[in-house]
Design an enzyme around this catalytic site. Structure first.
Site, mmCIF file in Angstrom:
data_model
loop_
_atom_site.group_PDB
_atom_site.id
_atom_site.type_symbol
_atom_site.label_atom_id
_atom_site.label_comp_id
_atom_site.label_asym_id
_atom_site.label_seq_id
_atom_site.Cartn_x
_atom_site.Cartn_y
_atom_site.Cartn_z
ATOM 1 N N ASP A 1 0.820 -1.226 0.000
ATOM 2 C CA ASP A 1 0.000 0.000 0.000
ATOM 3 C C ASP A 1 0.851 1.274 0.000
ATOM 4 O O ASP A 1 0.587 2.209 0.767
ATOM 5 C CB ASP A 1 -0.953 0.015 1.202
ATOM 6 C CG ASP A 1 -2.073 -0.998 1.074
ATOM 7 O OD1 ASP A 1 -2.043 -1.792 0.122
ATOM 8 O OD2 ASP A 1 -2.979 -0.987 1.917
ATOM 9 N N ASP B 1 -0.524 -4.510 -3.644
ATOM 10 C CA ASP B 1 -1.519 -3.435 -3.826
ATOM 11 C C ASP B 1 -0.870 -2.060 -3.672
ATOM 12 O O ASP B 1 -1.431 -1.164 -3.025
ATOM 13 C CB ASP B 1 -2.652 -3.573 -2.800
ATOM 14 C CG ASP B 1 -3.285 -4.952 -2.799
ATOM 15 O OD1 ASP B 1 -3.215 -5.636 -3.836
ATOM 16 O OD2 ASP B 1 -3.855 -5.344 -1.765
#
Length: 511
Positions: A330, A351
């Site tokens: 992230d 991600d």
């Protein structure tokens, strides 16, 4: 007895009169209009319990009424959210609750903006700000889920505001290829003096930050706190490592550094350390019109501490030029609103470009690092409603392995993305994909979740990882066959970038 009967009769008459004043809009009208929305039941309930009872004559009138309705409910929800603080049992619940208070505040602000007669608001602006409001509420709920504290406070938070926001998005719906009228290269809120300032490659600084004391301030926070006025405020941050966690709420702030790897802002907050993903960001750009140039944003929490954000942007019309974003899971949180990244580097594992903004990364280098597991996913786009005008677009960029991943390429799979939310939308266009990309290209989030409703696309990518012959066969995946299809996702169309990206930042409007 007669007096008592008279009292009863008067009481009944009073009740009828009161009921008529709060009976709301005509039920037949309400049913007809609300049937056109994705959530007719809350629409009907709140309109029929509204103090107004005039006929709804047009779609534009229905939109205004729906906006006012969702604003009223959002204000009530925000007030209710404040009362839940004492119910938090520990620091993790308190952390998620504190995020929600901020996010409800931003939601009310964005809905207000769409209705403010003093704010220029096109249909595209309204769709962007309503999309952001809905994203804020999704983020509030996500904080409780990721910290594993869902059983006390979360059930007390109503979904009515989210449902009503979905309705306004459906009513206001902007055609996907909608392009607003061209301006002169800047948005309307930039004054002539600011336009000249932004056209300069060496803008005049309002404040200088230097660790050695040679500037006006020694910390970036001090300089941001000193920012004043409504115009562009330029802060020059000299070379050095600045260990700060910043939330930049002021509008039109520009941070100008000495270049990638020279001016570094670093922090180490993480979900593993007890904060939410939302609040883990080293730098959070919240105020609209934020610009950063020549800066490295870094989170040093490490791969073992789960989600740890280097930069989060919810700043509308924000620009990042010649910057780098470094973390693991992230890394770059493109949270909401319209964002543009040019000539930037992004490093991460899982991600690591994620969120629900309308975000375009152009001429960027994307470096996959060595993950804790055997899997990397570059993107996780968070579009939760089919009418949100959001998505992640990677254009004319390069996806390759970072130095720590190269020795284990044979045992690590790297994918272009996976669907974080039901209507996840991501496009890779004219981008060089190195051999690290798995032939399938894309990865499931959880079984069949979102495989029919997502929109994942590729167009004229190059390199050893670009072949689409072995790609997933999900209903939502497609290889774009023409330039006209792909042009919907360019800076000029998807972001209407020609109307607001400063002329001092180069960009390619089309393919």
């Amino acid at each position: 007895m007669m007096a008592f009967r008279a009292y009863i009769i008067n009481f009944v008459i009073l009740c009828i009169l009161v009921a008529s004043t709060v009976s709301g809009y005509n039920q037949k009208d309400v049913k007809a209009w609300c049937s056109q929305t994705p959530n007719p039941k809350p629409c009907e309930y709140f309109l029929t319990h509204n103090s107004n009872n005039e006929p709804i004559k047009s779609e534009s009138e229905f939109l205004k009424i729906s906006m006012k309705l969702v604003l009223d409910r959002a204000i009530l929800a925000k007030t209710h959210a404040f009362t839940l603080g004492p119910k938090c049992r520990d620091t993790r619940e308190k952390a998620a609750w504190e995020d929600c208070i901020k996010l409800y505040d931003l939601t009310v602000s964005k809905i207000n903006e769409t209705m403010d007669p003093n704010v220029k608001c096109s249909k595209l602006d309204a769709q962007t700000w309503l999309s952001t409001a809905l994203t804020n509420l999704d983020t509030c709920r996500a904080g409780f889920l990721e910290l594993g504290v869902t059983d006390i406070v979360l059930p007390l938070m109503s979904n009515n505001v989210s449902n009503l926001l979905c309705n306004t998005l459906a009513i206001n719906k902007v055609p996907f290829n909608y392009t607003p009228p061209e301006k002169d290269g800047f948005p309307s809120w930039v004054k002539p003096g600011d336009r000249k300032l932004l056209q300069s490659s060496t803008p005049k600084d309002n404040a200088v930050v230097a660790k050695d004391g040679s500037g006006n301030f020694k910390t970036i926070k001090e300089a941001i706190d000193a920012a004043s006025g409504s115009g562009r405020f330029v802060i020059y941050v000299k070379q050095g490592v600045y260990s700060e966690n910043l939330e930049i709420r002021k509008k039109n702030v520009m941070l100008r550094g000495d270049g990638i790897g020279k001016t570094i802002i670093t922090g180490s907050k993480s979900v593993g350390g007890g904060t939410t993903t939302f609040n883990s960001a080293t730098v959070a750009a919240v105020g609209d019109g934020f610009i950063a140039r020549g800066i490295t944003f870094r989170n040093t929490a490490g791969a073992s501490n789960e989600q740890a954000v280097a930069l989060r942007s919810g700043s509308d019309l924000s620009v990042f030029y010649q910057c780098s974003f470094e973390a693991y899971q992230d890394t770059l949180y493109v949270h909401s609103n319209r964002q543009f990244y040019r000539d930037c580097d992004v490093y991460g594992t899982v991600d690591f470009i994620f969120g629900n903004a309308a975000a375009v990364l152009q001429n960027c280098n994307i470096f996959a690092r060595r993950p804790r597991s055997k899997t990397n996913t570059i993107t996780a786009q968070g579009r939760s409603d089919p009418n949100q005008n959001t998505g992640i677009i990677i254009h004319n960029s390069r996806v390759t392995a970072a130095s720590d991943l190269r020795p284990v390429l044979g045992s690590t799979k790297t994918y272009l993305g996976r669907p974080w939310r039901q209507y996840s939308r991501t496009v890779f266009m004219k981008t060089s994909l190195d051999s690290l990309i798995d032939p399938r290209g894309w990865l499931e989030w959880d079984g069949n979740f979102a495989l029919k409703t997502l929109f994942y696309a590729e167009f004229q990518n190059t390199g050893p990882g670009a072949s689409t012959s072995g790609r997933v066969t999900w209903p939502g995946f497609r290889v774009l066959g023409s330039a006209s299809e792909a042009s919907k996702f360019t800076v000029g169309t998807f972001l209407a970038g020609g109307s607001w990206i400063p002329s001092s930042v180069p960009f390619t409007s089309g393919l």
